[in-house]
Design an enzyme around this catalytic site. Structure first.
Site: not given
Length: 243
Positions: A129-130
């Protein structure tokens, strides 16, 4: 806390990325294998490998380089970048890679993640999850979705995901230090062991992440810029078990 060096592969080279400009990079070495062996010799027990070309093109590109790493390392590593199909996951794992890191395909596609967990097991799948300003970025950071990072992490848990990596892109770009508040929120909201990246530039930053109770940290620029010595970091925070 696990200290994990990152190796970014582009056109067969080991490169350093510009966080908010994923297509921009500087060549660190023409031999990713040499760099990986260096981190192994300095004490790394696990590596994070990114196929940069794969992230931008949507399919794995540097598979021959990845295969070379498998053949020349004695430590395990995970691979991300362009892994957006069951066939891609299977191919990566069949090479001998420990875990496949899924980013873009996880956004808004629970069926894919559920199927991947079912086919390969939760221990083989990592969801990356960026985030930019708390919202999930995708396609090599080229697009920002309308998904909140914490909300997405909670959704992943319900799908059986057990491994989540959380990157604060702007913190990495602006050298502001780790966003401890967001890290703690992610850990508290999910109850999982979260591996974090972004905003860690010094040993002091690293200590803040340790104090946030993160399970691990992925390091890139501070290692290549010699702002953090890997062996020292491992002695202080991994072998010292200061999780």
């Amino acid at each position: 806390m696990k200290i994990i060096p990152s190796i970014n592969i582009k056109n067969g080279h080991c490169v350093r990325l510009v966080p908010s400009q994923y297509q921009c990079s500087d060549i660190i070495s023409h031999s990713p294998k040499k760099v990986a062996k260096m981190w192994q010799e300095k004490g790394a027990s696990f590596l994070h490998v990114v196929d940069v070309d794969g992230a931008l093109s949507g399919h794995v590109v540097n598979d021959e380089t990845i295969k070379s790493l498998i053949e020349n390392l004695s430590i395990p590593f995970e691979v991300g970048g362009g892994i957006r199909s069951m066939k891609a996951i299977e191919s990566i794992l069949n090479l001998g890679v420990k875990r496949a890191v899924i980013g873009t395909k996880a956004v808004g596609n629970p069926t894919f993640i559920r199927e991947a967990i079912s086919n390969f097991g939760a221990e083989k799948i990592v969801v990356s999850i960026d985030a930019i300003n708390g919202m999930v970025a995708m396609e090599g950071w080229e697009k920002v979705s309308n998904y909140n990072a914490v909300a997405m992490a909670k959704e992943m848990i319900e799908l059986g995901v057990r491994n989540i990596e959380y990157t604060d892109i702007l913190r990495a770009d602006l050298k502001l230090g780790p966003n401890v508040e967001h890290i703690q929120e992610m850990i508290k909201s999910t109850g999982l062991d979260i591996i974090v990246a972004g905003g860690i530039h010094t040993l002091k930053d690293l200590e803040q992440v340790v104090n946030s109770r993160a399970y691990g940290v992925i390091l890139e620029s501070p290692l290549y810029d010699n702002r953090i010595d890997l062996t020292t970091a491992i002695e202080l925070f991994e072998k010292g078990d200061k999780k």
